[in-house]
Write an enzyme that holds these catalytic residues in place. Structure first.
Site, short mmCIF file in Angstrom:
data_model
loop_
_atom_site.label_atom_id
_atom_site.label_comp_id
_atom_site.label_asym_id
_atom_site.label_seq_id
_atom_site.Cartn_x
_atom_site.Cartn_y
_atom_site.Cartn_z
N ILE A 112 33.98 49.22 38.95
CA ILE A 112 32.77 49.01 39.74
C ILE A 112 32.26 50.34 40.27
CG2 ILE A 112 31.78 47.81 41.73
CD1 ILE A 112 34.39 45.97 41.53
N CYS A 113 31.01 50.64 40.00
CA CYS A 113 30.39 51.85 40.54
C CYS A 113 29.65 51.44 41.81
CB CYS A 113 29.43 52.45 39.52
SG CYS A 113 28.59 53.92 40.12
#
Length: 152
Positions: free
Chosen positions: A92-93
């Site tokens: 997840i960014c």
């Protein structure tokens, strides 16, 4: 003497058991202070209606000073949500997991933030560099230095 990390995680776990989780979030497994698993589901109208995902939290001895390693679990029939900030390997960014992490944040606060991130998504698509990233990504998403283009 218990570490700061284990004391903090014990406190968070007590609160989860006493107060429960917010709607759409469920603690699946927390057998130790190393790895916890949650299910997360977006409630109401969204691109992700009726979809449920599994989140894995991995904690190091520096938690909560250091952020947990958080990712969507992929494999055994599980997939990561198709989202502009979620890679197909589950990484997840999100700045909250990187440079905007704060020790005042809890595991539940992270779950709620990710639930909100999914709920506000307007178009299901992978990050533009998904294939390259997944080929070269480390096992631990905390070892990636993400570039945060926006705050959406």
């Amino acid at each position: 003497m218990a570490s700061i990390s284990s004391r903090r995680l014990a406190k968070e776990l007590r609160e989860i058991h006493a107060e429960g989780c917010p709607v759409g979030i469920e603690l699946l497994k927390a057998d130790d202070f190393a790895t916890w698993w949650f299910s997360i589901e977006v409630m109401g109208e969204s691109q992700y209606r009726d979809e449920k995902y599994t989140l894995q939290f991995r904690f190091d001895s520096q938690y909560p000073i250091s952020s947990p390693a958080v990712q969507f679990v992929v494999g055994d029939g599980r997939e990561a949500p198709i989202h502009p900030h979620v890679y197909s390997n589950g990484h997840i960014c999100a700045s909250i997991l990187g440079n905007e992490w704060s020790p005042v944040l809890s595991v539940i606060a992270v779950c709620v933030t990710l639930q909100s991130m999914l709920a506000s998504c307007k178009k299901k698509e992978r990050p533009t560099d998904n294939d390259r990233y997944v080929r070269t990504a480390p096992d631990n998403p905390k070892k990636t230095r993400f570039h945060y283009d926006d705050d959406e």
